[in-house]
Design an enzyme around this catalytic site. Sequence first.
Site, PDB file in Angstrom:
ATOM      1  N   LYS A 132     -11.576 -11.291  -6.093  1.00 36.47           N
ATOM      2  CA  LYS A 132     -12.355 -10.312  -5.737  1.00 36.47           C
ATOM      3  C   LYS A 132     -11.746  -9.002  -6.297  1.00 36.47           C
ATOM      4  O   LYS A 132     -12.414  -8.290  -6.979  1.00 36.47           O
ATOM      5  CB  LYS A 132     -12.892  -9.850  -4.497  1.00 36.47           C
ATOM      6  CG  LYS A 132     -13.901 -10.796  -3.872  1.00 36.47           C
ATOM      7  CD  LYS A 132     -14.162 -10.579  -2.491  1.00 36.47           C
ATOM      8  CE  LYS A 132     -13.088 -10.714  -1.533  1.00 36.47           C
ATOM      9  NZ  LYS A 132     -12.888 -12.047  -1.050  1.00 36.47           N
TER      10      LYS A 132
ATOM     11  N   LYS B 102      -5.368 -14.955 -12.076  1.00 34.17           N
ATOM     12  CA  LYS B 102      -5.865 -15.508 -10.816  1.00 34.17           C
ATOM     13  C   LYS B 102      -7.002 -15.108 -10.410  1.00 34.17           C
ATOM     14  O   LYS B 102      -7.273 -13.683 -10.294  1.00 34.17           O
ATOM     15  CB  LYS B 102      -4.639 -15.259  -9.726  1.00 34.17           C
ATOM     16  CG  LYS B 102      -5.071 -15.642  -8.291  1.00 34.17           C
ATOM     17  CD  LYS B 102      -4.246 -15.199  -7.260  1.00 34.17           C
ATOM     18  CE  LYS B 102      -4.551 -15.900  -5.952  1.00 34.17           C
ATOM     19  NZ  LYS B 102      -4.296 -15.189  -4.781  1.00 34.17           N
TER      20      LYS B 102
ATOM     21  N   LYS C 213       1.017  -1.014   0.136  1.00 35.10           N
ATOM     22  CA  LYS C 213      -0.111   0.125  -0.140  1.00 35.10           C
ATOM     23  C   LYS C 213       0.890   1.275  -0.054  1.00 35.10           C
ATOM     24  O   LYS C 213       0.474   2.117  -0.482  1.00 35.10           O
ATOM     25  CB  LYS C 213      -0.969   0.035   1.278  1.00 35.10           C
ATOM     26  CG  LYS C 213      -1.995   0.858   1.099  1.00 35.10           C
ATOM     27  CD  LYS C 213      -3.214   0.425   1.913  1.00 35.10           C
ATOM     28  CE  LYS C 213      -4.338   1.680   1.595  1.00 35.10           C
ATOM     29  NZ  LYS C 213      -5.585   1.176   2.673  1.00 35.10           N
TER      30      LYS C 213
HETATM   31  P1  ADP Z   1      -9.592 -12.335  -2.867  1.00 36.57           P
HETATM   32  O1  ADP Z   1      -8.227 -12.507  -3.610  1.00 36.57           O
HETATM   33  O2  ADP Z   1     -10.490 -12.587  -3.586  1.00 36.57           O
HETATM   34  O3  ADP Z   1      -9.693 -11.139  -1.949  1.00 36.57           O
HETATM   35  P2  ADP Z   1      -8.931 -13.865  -0.405  1.00 36.57           P
HETATM   36  O4  ADP Z   1      -7.531 -13.303  -0.446  1.00 36.57           O
HETATM   37  O5  ADP Z   1      -9.902 -13.371   0.504  1.00 36.57           O
HETATM   38  O6  ADP Z   1      -9.244 -13.678  -2.043  1.00 36.57           O
HETATM   39  O7  ADP Z   1      -8.618 -15.224  -0.233  1.00 36.57           O
HETATM   40  C1  ADP Z   1      -8.705 -15.993   0.957  1.00 36.57           C
HETATM   41  C2  ADP Z   1      -7.965 -17.240   0.606  1.00 36.57           C
HETATM   42  O8  ADP Z   1      -8.483 -17.767  -0.265  1.00 36.57           O
HETATM   43  C3  ADP Z   1      -6.334 -17.088   0.465  1.00 36.57           C
HETATM   44  O9  ADP Z   1      -5.872 -17.102   1.602  1.00 36.57           O
HETATM   45  C4  ADP Z   1      -6.219 -18.256  -0.557  1.00 36.57           C
HETATM   46  O10 ADP Z   1      -5.526 -19.134   0.311  1.00 36.57           O
HETATM   47  C5  ADP Z   1      -7.430 -18.717  -1.309  1.00 36.57           C
HETATM   48  N1  ADP Z   1      -7.481 -18.157  -2.580  1.00 36.57           N
HETATM   49  C6  ADP Z   1      -8.212 -17.052  -3.064  1.00 36.57           C
HETATM   50  N2  ADP Z   1      -8.015 -16.777  -4.423  1.00 36.57           N
HETATM   51  C7  ADP Z   1      -7.326 -18.022  -4.910  1.00 36.57           C
HETATM   52  C8  ADP Z   1      -7.285 -18.652  -6.149  1.00 36.57           C
HETATM   53  N3  ADP Z   1      -7.690 -17.763  -7.012  1.00 36.57           N
HETATM   54  N4  ADP Z   1      -6.629 -19.800  -6.087  1.00 36.57           N
HETATM   55  C9  ADP Z   1      -6.216 -20.528  -4.982  1.00 36.57           C
HETATM   56  N5  ADP Z   1      -6.566 -20.005  -3.860  1.00 36.57           N
HETATM   57  C10 ADP Z   1      -7.097 -18.702  -3.823  1.00 36.57           C
END
Ligand code: ADP
Length: 322
Positions: free
Chosen positions: A192, A189, A110
């Site tokens: 969100k 990847k 950030k």
């Molecule tokens: P986002 O990237 O959608 O905000 P988060 O960071 O909240 O998702 O994800 C929570 C957990 O879900 C992460 O710690 C990771 O282990 C898993 N995760 C999120 N996106 C993926 C992905 N595309 N492939 C595999 N695991 C994922």
Amino acid sequence: MRVLSGIQPTGPIHWGNYFGAIRQYIALQDNEQAFYFIANLHALTTVRNPAKLRQWTFDVALDLLALGLNPDKATLFVQSDVQEVSELCWLLMTGAPMGLLERCHAYKDKKAKGLIADAGLFTYPVLQAADILAYDSDTVPVGEDQVQHIEVCRDLAGSFNHEFGDVFVMPKAYVLETSARVPGIDGEKMSKSYNNTLNVFEDAKAQRKQIMRIVTDSRQMDQPKEPAGDVLFDLYSLVASESDRDTMAALYRRGGFGYGEIKKALADAAEKFWAEPRKRRAELAGHPDRIKEILAAGAAVARKKAAAVLKRAQDACGIKGV
Ligand code: ADP
Ligand code: TRP
């Protein structure tokens, strides 16, 4: 062995969250003493809408239960229901070196973007350490991105123990299979933040439309193609049976298919794969009191443990016993 992990309630869960993390947490409930919590205090660093934060916190509970988390086996609770964790966080904060926190990636990224970080984001890893240490957790299943935070937790626990005696159990990260890096509908990847998710609890028809819009390359219909690494194939592999996946891989290698057919097969397989949890979630959503009871019972178990650990820490550093 005590297994513990937290999930932030920051919006609807997607296939990446399920295959990358949640599926494996749930599997651990069968053989370990598992504590899973909804990290709403952490989510407050980004979600600044109270109605949404409440809704998403409740939704994660519904999601986990619908996906097979069994409250008779695992303890499920909301982070903020265990106030002992916030006090423990302060005890750890007093011994947390600035330099250690400055190196943590969420804050560093950030700052590198020229954005202003607040103290919540800066001290986020200390609260995460308190989450872990409050329950004498020894194993913390997390994705690769969280390993740094577990290292911080070990550092903080180590120096507290060094100064004040043997208070905390030293936890270990259990890194979940990184092979399950789920691609989003644009091939990047799934996340969100990239707006490319397929959500687990999406309406089947709406999801079919999203799948039909997945971007594919402009390969000629008759050319064979290596399946692994193709977005459609990779997503299909997650939701299809092993034998259907092998049949699909052979089709790719033979060539002579259109992406439309593959998308249809993917949408069908997804609909079948998610049908049961989607049905269960709809049923559970009709009984909000039952969900609240589960969370209250989980919080009672968690608080009992956290209160004992906090007392140990307070006694050791001179906060209690005056
Ligand atoms: P986002 O990237 O959608 O905000 P988060 O960071 O909240 O998702 O994800 C929570 C957990 O879900 C992460 O710690 C990771 O282990 C898993 N995760 C999120 N996106 C993926 C992905 N595309 N492939 C595999 N695991 C994922
Ligand atoms: N920071 C974790 C994430 O973003 C969530 C979390 C909070 C957590 N506290 C935790 C994970 C304690 C493991 C242990 O995914």
